[in-house]
Design a protein around this motif. Structure first.
Motif, PDB file in Angstrom:
ATOM      1  N   ILE A  45       0.837  -1.207   0.000  1.00  0.00           N
ATOM      2  CA  ILE A  45       0.000   0.000   0.000  1.00  0.00           C
ATOM      3  C   ILE A  45       0.866   1.249   0.000  1.00  0.00           C
ATOM      4  O   ILE A  45       0.635   2.198  -0.767  1.00  0.00           O
ATOM      5  CB  ILE A  45      -0.931   0.008   1.233  1.00  0.00           C
ATOM      6  N   ILE A  46       1.888   1.288   0.862  1.00  0.00           N
ATOM      7  CA  ILE A  46       2.766   2.461   0.970  1.00  0.00           C
ATOM      8  C   ILE A  46       3.491   2.720  -0.346  1.00  0.00           C
ATOM      9  O   ILE A  46       3.551   3.860  -0.832  1.00  0.00           O
ATOM     10  CB  ILE A  46       3.781   2.276   2.120  1.00  0.00           C
ATOM     11  N   LEU A  47       4.045   1.671  -0.953  1.00  0.00           N
ATOM     12  CA  LEU A  47       4.779   1.821  -2.218  1.00  0.00           C
ATOM     13  C   LEU A  47       3.840   2.217  -3.359  1.00  0.00           C
ATOM     14  O   LEU A  47       4.186   3.064  -4.188  1.00  0.00           O
ATOM     15  CB  LEU A  47       5.511   0.526  -2.561  1.00  0.00           C
ATOM     16  N   THR A  48       2.666   1.601  -3.392  1.00  0.00           N
ATOM     17  CA  THR A  48       1.686   1.908  -4.442  1.00  0.00           C
ATOM     18  C   THR A  48       1.291   3.380  -4.402  1.00  0.00           C
ATOM     19  O   THR A  48       1.258   4.067  -5.432  1.00  0.00           O
ATOM     20  CB  THR A  48       0.431   1.030  -4.282  1.00  0.00           C
ATOM     21  N   ILE A  49       1.011   3.878  -3.197  1.00  0.00           N
ATOM     22  CA  ILE A  49       0.603   5.276  -3.051  1.00  0.00           C
ATOM     23  C   ILE A  49       1.751   6.227  -3.378  1.00  0.00           C
ATOM     24  O   ILE A  49       1.542   7.286  -3.985  1.00  0.00           O
ATOM     25  CB  ILE A  49       0.079   5.521  -1.619  1.00  0.00           C
ATOM     26  N   SER A  50       2.970   5.870  -3.005  1.00  0.00           N
ATOM     27  CA  SER A  50       4.116   6.755  -3.267  1.00  0.00           C
ATOM     28  C   SER A  50       4.519   6.758  -4.740  1.00  0.00           C
ATOM     29  O   SER A  50       4.995   7.779  -5.251  1.00  0.00           O
ATOM     30  CB  SER A  50       5.304   6.331  -2.402  1.00  0.00           C
ATOM     31  N   ILE A  51       4.298   5.651  -5.439  1.00  0.00           N
ATOM     32  CA  ILE A  51       4.738   5.535  -6.838  1.00  0.00           C
ATOM     33  C   ILE A  51       3.706   6.091  -7.815  1.00  0.00           C
ATOM     34  O   ILE A  51       4.051   6.806  -8.760  1.00  0.00           O
ATOM     35  CB  ILE A  51       5.053   4.059  -7.176  1.00  0.00           C
ATOM     36  N   PHE A  68       1.490   2.406   7.666  1.00  0.00           N
ATOM     37  CA  PHE A  68       2.740   2.482   8.424  1.00  0.00           C
ATOM     38  C   PHE A  68       2.512   2.125   9.891  1.00  0.00           C
ATOM     39  O   PHE A  68       3.281   1.361  10.491  1.00  0.00           O
ATOM     40  CB  PHE A  68       3.338   3.882   8.305  1.00  0.00           C
ATOM     41  N   SER A  69       1.439   2.662  10.498  1.00  0.00           N
ATOM     42  CA  SER A  69       1.155   2.348  11.900  1.00  0.00           C
ATOM     43  C   SER A  69       0.775   0.883  12.071  1.00  0.00           C
ATOM     44  O   SER A  69       1.173   0.236  13.050  1.00  0.00           O
ATOM     45  CB  SER A  69       0.042   3.256  12.442  1.00  0.00           C
ATOM     46  N   ASP A  70       0.020   0.324  11.113  1.00  0.00           N
ATOM     47  CA  ASP A  70      -0.317  -1.106  11.141  1.00  0.00           C
ATOM     48  C   ASP A  70       0.945  -1.955  11.128  1.00  0.00           C
ATOM     49  O   ASP A  70       1.095  -2.901  11.903  1.00  0.00           O
ATOM     50  CB  ASP A  70      -1.184  -1.472   9.935  1.00  0.00           C
ATOM     51  N   LEU A  71       1.841  -1.615  10.220  1.00  0.00           N
ATOM     52  CA  LEU A  71       3.094  -2.358  10.074  1.00  0.00           C
ATOM     53  C   LEU A  71       3.930  -2.285  11.346  1.00  0.00           C
ATOM     54  O   LEU A  71       4.476  -3.292  11.811  1.00  0.00           O
ATOM     55  CB  LEU A  71       3.879  -1.794   8.888  1.00  0.00           C
ATOM     56  N   CYS A  72       3.988  -1.102  11.944  1.00  0.00           N
ATOM     57  CA  CYS A  72       4.835  -0.906  13.130  1.00  0.00           C
ATOM     58  C   CYS A  72       4.280  -1.603  14.356  1.00  0.00           C
ATOM     59  O   CYS A  72       5.013  -2.292  15.070  1.00  0.00           O
ATOM     60  CB  CYS A  72       5.004   0.591  13.406  1.00  0.00           C
ATOM     61  N   TYR A  73       2.976  -1.446  14.624  1.00  0.00           N
ATOM     62  CA  TYR A  73       2.517  -2.036  15.881  1.00  0.00           C
ATOM     63  C   TYR A  73       2.336  -3.545  15.780  1.00  0.00           C
ATOM     64  O   TYR A  73       2.393  -4.254  16.796  1.00  0.00           O
ATOM     65  CB  TYR A  73       1.307  -1.294  16.451  1.00  0.00           C
ATOM     66  N   SER A  74       2.221  -4.079  14.574  1.00  0.00           N
ATOM     67  CA  SER A  74       2.284  -5.532  14.416  1.00  0.00           C
ATOM     68  C   SER A  74       3.715  -6.031  14.629  1.00  0.00           C
ATOM     69  O   SER A  74       3.939  -7.070  15.255  1.00  0.00           O
ATOM     70  CB  SER A  74       1.789  -5.925  13.024  1.00  0.00           C
ATOM     71  N   THR A  75       4.697  -5.263  14.138  1.00  0.00           N
ATOM     72  CA  THR A  75       6.105  -5.634  14.266  1.00  0.00           C
ATOM     73  C   THR A  75       6.586  -5.567  15.717  1.00  0.00           C
ATOM     74  O   THR A  75       7.476  -6.318  16.125  1.00  0.00           O
ATOM     75  CB  THR A  75       6.975  -4.717  13.376  1.00  0.00           C
ATOM     76  N   VAL A  76       5.998  -4.687  16.510  1.00  0.00           N
ATOM     77  CA  VAL A  76       6.359  -4.582  17.922  1.00  0.00           C
ATOM     78  C   VAL A  76       6.029  -5.877  18.664  1.00  0.00           C
ATOM     79  O   VAL A  76       6.732  -6.269  19.595  1.00  0.00           O
ATOM     80  CB  VAL A  76       5.622  -3.388  18.578  1.00  0.00           C
ATOM     81  N   VAL A  77       4.972  -6.582  18.227  1.00  0.00           N
ATOM     82  CA  VAL A  77       4.478  -7.759  18.946  1.00  0.00           C
ATOM     83  C   VAL A  77       4.864  -9.084  18.285  1.00  0.00           C
ATOM     84  O   VAL A  77       5.383  -9.992  18.938  1.00  0.00           O
ATOM     85  CB  VAL A  77       2.937  -7.683  19.082  1.00  0.00           C
ATOM     86  N   THR A  78       4.615  -9.216  16.980  1.00  0.00           N
ATOM     87  CA  THR A  78       4.651 -10.523  16.326  1.00  0.00           C
ATOM     88  C   THR A  78       6.025 -11.197  16.303  1.00  0.00           C
ATOM     89  O   THR A  78       6.115 -12.383  16.648  1.00  0.00           O
ATOM     90  CB  THR A  78       4.080 -10.419  14.896  1.00  0.00           C
ATOM     91  N   PRO A  79       7.112 -10.538  15.873  1.00  0.00           N
ATOM     92  CA  PRO A  79       8.408 -11.230  15.843  1.00  0.00           C
ATOM     93  C   PRO A  79       8.814 -11.796  17.204  1.00  0.00           C
ATOM     94  O   PRO A  79       9.328 -12.921  17.286  1.00  0.00           O
ATOM     95  CB  PRO A  79       9.385 -10.145  15.377  1.00  0.00           C
ATOM     96  N   ARG A  80       8.577 -11.030  18.267  1.00  0.00           N
ATOM     97  CA  ARG A  80       8.898 -11.514  19.613  1.00  0.00           C
ATOM     98  C   ARG A  80       8.049 -12.731  19.966  1.00  0.00           C
ATOM     99  O   ARG A  80       8.530 -13.713  20.547  1.00  0.00           O
ATOM    100  CB  ARG A  80       8.656 -10.386  20.618  1.00  0.00           C
ATOM    101  N   MET A  81       6.770 -12.685  19.617  1.00  0.00           N
ATOM    102  CA  MET A  81       5.880 -13.800  19.903  1.00  0.00           C
ATOM    103  C   MET A  81       6.287 -15.050  19.139  1.00  0.00           C
ATOM    104  O   MET A  81       6.292 -16.160  19.685  1.00  0.00           O
ATOM    105  CB  MET A  81       4.443 -13.400  19.552  1.00  0.00           C
ATOM    106  N   LEU A  82       6.683 -14.894  17.865  1.00  0.00           N
ATOM    107  CA  LEU A  82       7.139 -16.024  17.065  1.00  0.00           C
ATOM    108  C   LEU A  82       8.409 -16.638  17.654  1.00  0.00           C
ATOM    109  O   LEU A  82       8.567 -17.861  17.690  1.00  0.00           O
ATOM    110  CB  LEU A  82       7.392 -15.573  15.623  1.00  0.00           C
TER     111      LEU A  82
END
Length: 314
Positions: A45-51, A68-82
């Protein structure tokens, strides 16, 4: 002398989603797939909108910040949980727990504010279409996003300090898969009434403000749409709002259930299910909702691909 606002715990132990070893591989694959879809969808989505220049307008500028906020707050939780799924001892230091809580609260709060900003944007676009380029000019859009991010950082700071300045004397086992406010409050050995009241008031006030902006915007939007005589015009106006309304309903529904329900109804297992939904599933489905239900995005992508193919053929 009582040592208030002091933690005796240097680390916490996260219990994770399940203690069943037979489910570990299945959960890892399932949540890894969710996270990969989240990364690809939101970055896409971010790349599509910027391009694509056709999408260089306020609506999609706010959408890229939502992704961007979706990507960040998922990244705060998911990698650690995995990582913790296969760990024998799911420990997290007090500092790491504070950092995770702060950044999760930051981007989750930003998400709510961005959704309210997008509602206001749709209100101006539908109710004042001729003045839309003037009201929602680039300077105003950047200013609104800056206010959103500043408010998110400030709100998260209040949430985190209200939670982690409590005394933690043990036990240190968090019945959750990441550091969140409700399970941490349950572990505190000091009186949490004041802290819970502060958090409750902040969530109510800011949630009420965001809710008023969203509800008021859509009240005027629906009133304006009802005045449109053409059924085609009504459908077109509604189509620009349905994706946003769905995202708002999912986000606020789970957030209010998680943080504004009575303490007597607290359930750790129920919280884990709800937390999975708003920390992993919602960040994954938001870009899917906007890309599949938004005809303007699909048309813009199709035109861009067609133009690119023509240029390559030349």
């Amino acid at each position: 002398m009582e040592q208030s606002n002091h933690s005796h715990v240097s680390e916490f132990i996260l219990m994770g989603l399940s203690n069943e070893p037979t489910l570990e591989l299945l959960m890892f694959i399932f949540f890894l797939l969710i996270y990969l879809v989240t990364i690809c969808g939101n970055i896409g989505i971010i790349l599509t909108i910027s391009i694509i220049s056709d999408l260089h307008n306020p609506m999609y500028f706010f959408l890229s910040n939502l992704s961007f906020s979706d990507l960040c707050y998922s990244t705060v939780v998911t990698p650690r949980m995995l990582h913790d799924i296969f760990s024998q001892r799911k420990s997290i230091s007090f500092i790491s727990c504070a950092v995770q809580l702060y950044f999760f609260a930051t981007f989750a709060t930003i998400e709510g504010y961005i959704l309210s900003t997008m509602a206001y944007d749709r209100y101006v676009a539908i109710c004042y279409p001729l003045l839309y380029p003037v009201i929602m000019n680039r300077r105003v859009c950047i200013l609104l996003v800056c206010v959103v991010y500043f408010s998110g950082l400030l709100t998260a700071g209040i949430h985190t300090s209200s939670t982690l300045t409590l005394s933690f004397c043990g036990p240190n086992v968090i019945n959750h898969f990441f550091c969140d406010i409700p399970p941490l409050m349950e572990l505190s050995c000091s009186d949490t009434y004041t802290n819970k009241t502060i958090i409750f008031c902040i969530v109510c006030l800011l949630g009420l403000f965001s809710g008023i902006v969203t509800v008021a915007s859509y009240t005027y939007i629906f009133a304006t749409i009802m005045k449109i005589k053409s059924s085609t015009g009504k459908r077109k106006a509604f189509s620009t709002c349905t994706s946003h309304l769905l995202c708002v309903s999912l986000f606020y529904g789970t957030a209010f259930f998680m943080y504004l329900r009575p303490a007597s109804s607290y359930s750790a297992s129920q919280d884990k299910v709800v937390s999975v939904f708003y920390s992993m599933v919602i960040p994954m489905i938001n870009p899917i909702i906007y890309s599949l239900r938004n005809t303007e995005v699909k048309k813009a992508v199709t035109r861009y691909i067609h133009t690119l193919v023509l240029r390559l053929n030349i």
